[in-house]
Design a protein around this motif. Structure first.
Motif, PDB file in Angstrom:
ATOM      1  N   TYR A 196      33.805  32.440  49.737  1.00  0.00           N
ATOM      2  CA  TYR A 196      34.109  32.087  48.349  1.00  0.00           C
ATOM      3  C   TYR A 196      33.754  33.224  47.394  1.00  0.00           C
ATOM      4  N   ALA A 197      32.630  33.873  47.662  1.00  0.00           N
ATOM      5  CA  ALA A 197      32.234  35.013  46.823  1.00  0.00           C
ATOM      6  C   ALA A 197      33.246  36.145  46.946  1.00  0.00           C
ATOM      7  N   ALA A 198      33.727  36.402  48.167  1.00  0.00           N
ATOM      8  CA  ALA A 198      34.718  37.462  48.386  1.00  0.00           C
ATOM      9  C   ALA A 198      36.026  37.147  47.674  1.00  0.00           C
ATOM     10  N   GLU A 199      36.446  35.875  47.705  1.00  0.00           N
ATOM     11  CA  GLU A 199      37.675  35.475  47.005  1.00  0.00           C
ATOM     12  C   GLU A 199      37.526  35.654  45.497  1.00  0.00           C
ATOM     13  N   PHE A 200      36.358  35.272  44.963  1.00  0.00           N
ATOM     14  CA  PHE A 200      36.116  35.423  43.526  1.00  0.00           C
ATOM     15  C   PHE A 200      36.157  36.898  43.124  1.00  0.00           C
ATOM     16  N   LEU A 201      35.486  37.749  43.893  1.00  0.00           N
ATOM     17  CA  LEU A 201      35.446  39.184  43.579  1.00  0.00           C
ATOM     18  C   LEU A 201      36.831  39.821  43.667  1.00  0.00           C
ATOM     19  N   THR A 202      37.582  39.469  44.723  1.00  0.00           N
ATOM     20  CA  THR A 202      38.915  40.051  44.904  1.00  0.00           C
ATOM     21  C   THR A 202      39.844  39.610  43.779  1.00  0.00           C
ATOM     22  N   GLU A 203      39.701  38.358  43.343  1.00  0.00           N
ATOM     23  CA  GLU A 203      40.490  37.872  42.198  1.00  0.00           C
ATOM     24  C   GLU A 203      40.100  38.635  40.940  1.00  0.00           C
ATOM     25  N   TRP A 204      38.801  38.873  40.757  1.00  0.00           N
ATOM     26  CA  TRP A 204      38.293  39.576  39.575  1.00  0.00           C
ATOM     27  C   TRP A 204      38.752  41.038  39.549  1.00  0.00           C
ATOM     28  N   GLU A 205      38.973  41.627  40.725  1.00  0.00           N
ATOM     29  CA  GLU A 205      39.455  43.017  40.789  1.00  0.00           C
ATOM     30  C   GLU A 205      40.863  43.170  40.205  1.00  0.00           C
ATOM     31  N   ASN A 206      41.575  42.036  40.082  1.00  0.00           N
ATOM     32  CA  ASN A 206      42.873  41.997  39.397  1.00  0.00           C
ATOM     33  C   ASN A 206      43.924  42.873  40.091  1.00  0.00           C
ATOM     34  N   HIS A 207      44.197  42.551  41.353  1.00  0.00           N
ATOM     35  CA  HIS A 207      45.239  43.278  42.091  1.00  0.00           C
ATOM     36  C   HIS A 207      46.616  42.794  41.642  1.00  0.00           C
ATOM     37  N   ARG A 208      47.521  43.728  41.498  1.00  0.00           N
ATOM     38  CA  ARG A 208      48.860  43.384  41.000  1.00  0.00           C
ATOM     39  C   ARG A 208      49.693  42.645  42.042  1.00  0.00           C
ATOM     40  N   LEU A 209      49.619  43.081  43.289  1.00  0.00           N
ATOM     41  CA  LEU A 209      50.450  42.519  44.346  1.00  0.00           C
ATOM     42  C   LEU A 209      49.644  41.624  45.280  1.00  0.00           C
ATOM     43  N   GLU A 210      50.308  40.605  45.818  1.00  0.00           N
ATOM     44  CA  GLU A 210      49.665  39.686  46.747  1.00  0.00           C
ATOM     45  C   GLU A 210      49.216  40.408  48.025  1.00  0.00           C
ATOM     46  N   SER A 211      50.021  41.375  48.497  1.00  0.00           N
ATOM     47  CA  SER A 211      49.670  42.117  49.720  1.00  0.00           C
ATOM     48  C   SER A 211      48.391  42.923  49.512  1.00  0.00           C
ATOM     49  N   SER A 212      48.237  43.539  48.334  1.00  0.00           N
ATOM     50  CA  SER A 212      47.022  44.302  48.029  1.00  0.00           C
ATOM     51  C   SER A 212      45.811  43.371  47.950  1.00  0.00           C
ATOM     52  N   TYR A 213      46.008  42.211  47.325  1.00  0.00           N
ATOM     53  CA  TYR A 213      44.940  41.216  47.226  1.00  0.00           C
ATOM     54  C   TYR A 213      44.480  40.781  48.622  1.00  0.00           C
ATOM     55  N   GLN A 214      45.449  40.469  49.493  1.00  0.00           N
ATOM     56  CA  GLN A 214      45.125  40.010  50.844  1.00  0.00           C
ATOM     57  C   GLN A 214      44.407  41.088  51.652  1.00  0.00           C
ATOM     58  N   ASN A 215      44.863  42.340  51.534  1.00  0.00           N
ATOM     59  CA  ASN A 215      44.237  43.436  52.291  1.00  0.00           C
ATOM     60  C   ASN A 215      42.774  43.630  51.892  1.00  0.00           C
ATOM     61  N   HIS A 216      42.496  43.592  50.583  1.00  0.00           N
ATOM     62  CA  HIS A 216      41.113  43.763  50.121  1.00  0.00           C
ATOM     63  C   HIS A 216      40.243  42.564  50.511  1.00  0.00           C
ATOM     64  N   LEU A 217      40.828  41.372  50.467  1.00  0.00           N
ATOM     65  CA  LEU A 217      40.069  40.181  50.854  1.00  0.00           C
ATOM     66  C   LEU A 217      39.749  40.217  52.350  1.00  0.00           C
ATOM     67  N   VAL A 218      40.751  40.555  53.166  1.00  0.00           N
ATOM     68  CA  VAL A 218      40.545  40.635  54.619  1.00  0.00           C
ATOM     69  C   VAL A 218      39.462  41.658  54.950  1.00  0.00           C
ATOM     70  N   LEU A 219      39.509  42.824  54.290  1.00  0.00           N
ATOM     71  CA  LEU A 219      38.514  43.868  54.560  1.00  0.00           C
ATOM     72  C   LEU A 219      37.104  43.380  54.242  1.00  0.00           C
ATOM     73  N   LYS A 220      36.919  42.749  53.072  1.00  0.00           N
ATOM     74  CA  LYS A 220      35.592  42.246  52.690  1.00  0.00           C
ATOM     75  C   LYS A 220      35.090  41.222  53.701  1.00  0.00           C
ATOM     76  N   VAL A 221      35.948  40.267  54.034  1.00  0.00           N
ATOM     77  CA  VAL A 221      35.536  39.169  54.919  1.00  0.00           C
ATOM     78  C   VAL A 221      35.258  39.678  56.330  1.00  0.00           C
ATOM     79  N   LEU A 222      36.111  40.577  56.823  1.00  0.00           N
ATOM     80  CA  LEU A 222      35.931  41.083  58.185  1.00  0.00           C
ATOM     81  C   LEU A 222      34.638  41.867  58.329  1.00  0.00           C
ATOM     82  N   VAL A 223      34.337  42.736  57.370  1.00  0.00           N
ATOM     83  CA  VAL A 223      33.120  43.561  57.443  1.00  0.00           C
ATOM     84  C   VAL A 223      31.883  42.671  57.497  1.00  0.00           C
ATOM     85  N   PHE A 224      31.824  41.678  56.600  1.00  0.00           N
ATOM     86  CA  PHE A 224      30.639  40.813  56.565  1.00  0.00           C
ATOM     87  C   PHE A 224      30.552  39.940  57.810  1.00  0.00           C
TER      88      PHE A 224
END
Length: 651
Positions: free
Chosen positions: A377-405
């Protein structure tokens, strides 16, 4: 089939998609939206059919009256299929982009083409048409001055961001769903999943996930077959895991390369392999200062990339590092608990102190799952706050955060035990406990809990319409079916499903050589996962819109990264084995150098295999090349014809 309706103009249509607006939506806004949906395309409309849903049986005041059923004529759906570039099977067996002019040259096109497109494809076309509805000269949504509009702004995204549009979802076809359920999960049998039927009903994205789940399960069978006798006859021989580790090295590379070929074959068969990706529009949550997009020439929000990068590197990255530190801190507490339990057992070894040895690992496994859940949930909130323009960019950053942790949280303790403590007995115990506990928790959260919640909702609905039969055995009126599906949980995509498979792949490929039954447990888990996921898709969740995917996307890279780590890990475990150490008893430095050299050599072989095994089978490459050649030839003929006509007209 879904019951037919007649819209306000007298045209009959099959309702395919439900649009639910907020109960307090102004009448002028509803009328304006209905007009935009039904207007001709030349006037900026979607040219679809829409009808308001009537009250249900025993209607109550709290029911939302602003629910609308959307459909389309077959002529409109076929033109939409051409606009989207849907690939269908041609008469010669090849997959080609559908064109209305050549419709009779496509296989299975009969009469008016009213059975040519699957229901999932029809719903996907309608969703696309609704998403592409754009404001013309309106400054705001009628009756809602807070919902500002400007020329070119997506109407659906604005309505969603302002809470006027609650949800859009595709309807289930109860008859087709019953047939799919029966062939998929209602009969327990040892057979392949009906992937074509899943693709036909849910789309390519879902079918590829279940295809990968099935492939991964089958790929684990050789490892499981080797693991059982290894476990039975070599239980205490921890120094003899070299063969199993070597097998892991080859296995994790080969199965991923072969999956690419399997995935390409499925994608070609389903018409998504060579399909051009649609131009990606800004996300509904994206915001910024109004400006002009130099690509589309439309007015839309713009957000400085430098500001986004600052948010990522100055806030998101430190937060992720802080979470990793907390995970490390929890891991050290676990080791203290493990030491305490071990000391108690050594002082007074009894049956109960023997049981106590497993308690710290079980508690730690539960804490890991809780931490993963909160962090998500924290990763989703942060990725939303980063304000990515495209859905693909949003998903890539979210996947990276979640996978690393998740990787660090789940595997850090195992790495510490294996390479710092070098305690193979504790490593086996910890791996077994983490794996079994996480599987039990996942099955509870993913299958039992959603099923129980949905049963409660279903009982309320059945009580309301005064039926004694179970939900599966009654034919609900259309209004009740729509309202029942509207209350169902929303399917959030395959993210969590792929994440679970990624972690299971890690448990098997990294350390299963010291716990050979890991592959057996994962096979059993995956078999139950097929049935629980199938049940959820058919009975618990709303039907998701089709996702015309050509592969498993960023998850392929994630699995390949895990396989690289697996090569390094298994090479190190081999280097630590007593047999290998015996050859380098005089020089530990020489042992390390040889281990690193072999690990580098194996990585080189892995990457050579990646290049040697083509991602796309040869026969499919030939078909794609032939199609491209025919397209170029047709383009040449068209240009020559236009040139000859131009020369004739100039004379």
């Amino acid at each position: 089939m879904v019951q037919g309706l007649v819209d306000s103009s007298g045209s009959s249509f099959t309702p395919l998609v439900v649009v639910e607006l907020a109960p307090d939506t102004k009448e002028e806004a509803i009328a304006w939206l209905q007009n935009r949906i039904t207007d001709q395309q030349q006037s900026g409309g979607a040219e679809l059919l829409v009808e308001q849903l009537g009250p249900g049986v025993g209607a109550q005041e709290k029911e939302n009256p602003n629910m609308f059923l959307v459909g389309a004529t077959w002529q409109r759906l076929l033109s939409g299929a051409e606009e989207l570039g849907l690939f269908k099977e041609f008469n010669d067996g090849s997959m080609r982009a559908f064109t209305f002019a050549n419709k009779h040259n496509f296989k299975d096109f009969e009469g008016d083409g009213d059975s040519f497109l699957s229901m999932a494809e029809c719903q996907y076309i309608i969703k696309h048409e609704l998403d592409t509805l754009r404001a013309r000269d309106e400054t705001h949504v009628p009756g809602h001055t807070e919902a500002k509009l400007y020329p070119g702004k997506s109407i659906v995204r604005r309505l969603q961001s302002k809470g006027i549009l609650i949800q859009i979802f595709p309807l289930h076809d109860q008859e087709e769903l019953k047939r799919l359920s029966f062939s998929w999960y209602k009969k327990v049998k040892l057979s392949f999943q009906p992937l074509d039927a899943i693709r036909h009903y849910y789309g390519e994205g879902q079918a590829l996930y279940f295809g990968f789940l099935e492939y991964f399960t089958l790929a684990l069978v050789p490892m499981a077959l080797i693991g059982v006798p290894y476990y039975l006859f070599d239980w205490e021989g921890y120094d003899k895991y070299v063969v199993f580790a070597a097998f892991n090295l080859v296995w994790c590379t080969v199965i991923l390369e072969l999956w690419k070929r399997c995935s390409a074959s499925l994608a070609y068969q389903w018409g998504t392999l060579s399909r051009k990706k649609a131009f990606e529009e800004p996300r509904s949550g994206f915001h910024g200062v109004l400006g002009f997009n130099p690509v589309t020439g439309r007015e839309e929000p713009l957000y400085p990339n430098a500001k986004r990068q600052m948010r990522i590197y100055l806030v998101s990255l430190p937060f992720v590092l802080l979470c990793l530190y907390l995970s490390l801190y929890v891991m050290m507490i676990y080791f203290l608990m493990e030491g305490w339990a071990l000391s108690l057992h050594e002082e007074d070894p009894t049956f109960w102190t023997g049981i106590l040895l497993f308690v710290p690992s079980i508690i730690y496994a539960v804490v890991i799952e809780i931490m993963n859940f909160i962090y998500r949930y924290a990763a989703e909130f942060l990725t939303e706050w980063e304000n990515h323009r495209l859905e693909s960019s949003y998903q890539n950053h979210l996947v990276l955060k979640v996978l690393v942790f998740n990787f660090f949280n789940c595997f850090a303790s195992l790495f510490y035990i294996a390479f710092v403590m070098q305690d193979m007995v504790l490593l086996r115990q910890s791996l077994a406990t983490l794996l079994i506990t996480s599987q039990i928790l996942n099955q509870f959260m993913e299958a039992f809990l959603p099923y129980w919640l949905q049963r409660r909702r279903n009982k309320k609905m059945i009580r309301k319409i005064q039926k004694a039969a179970t939900l599966q055995d009654i034919e609900l009126p259309l209004a009740e079916q729509v309202r029942l599906e509207a209350d169902m949980s929303t399917y959030l995509g395959t993210f969590d499903d792929y994440l679970e498979l990624f972690l299971l792949f890690g448990y098997v490929s990294l350390f299963s050589c010291v716990y050979p039954l890991a592959a057996v447990l994962v096979v059993l888990n995956n078999i139950t996962e097929v049935y629980s996921d199938a049940f959820k898709m058919c009975r618990v969740f709303k039907r998701p819109f089709s996702d015309p995917a050509a592969n498993i996307g960023v998850w392929q890279l994630a699995f390949e990264a895990m396989s690289v780590i697996a090569v390094v890990t298994n090479s190190a475990l081999i280097g630590m084995s007593p047999q290998v150490k015996a050859y380098f008893s005089e020089s530990e430095t020489q042992l390390i150098l040889w281990t690193v050299a072999i690990e580098h050599g194996l990585l080189a072989v892995k990457f050579i295999l990646t290049f040697l095994i083509p991602n796309v089978p040869k026969h499919i490459q030939i078909k794609l090349a032939r199609l491209e050649f025919e397209s170029l030839e047709a383009l040449k003929k068209k240009k020559m014809l236009e040139a000859s006509e131009l020369s004739k007209s100039s004379r």
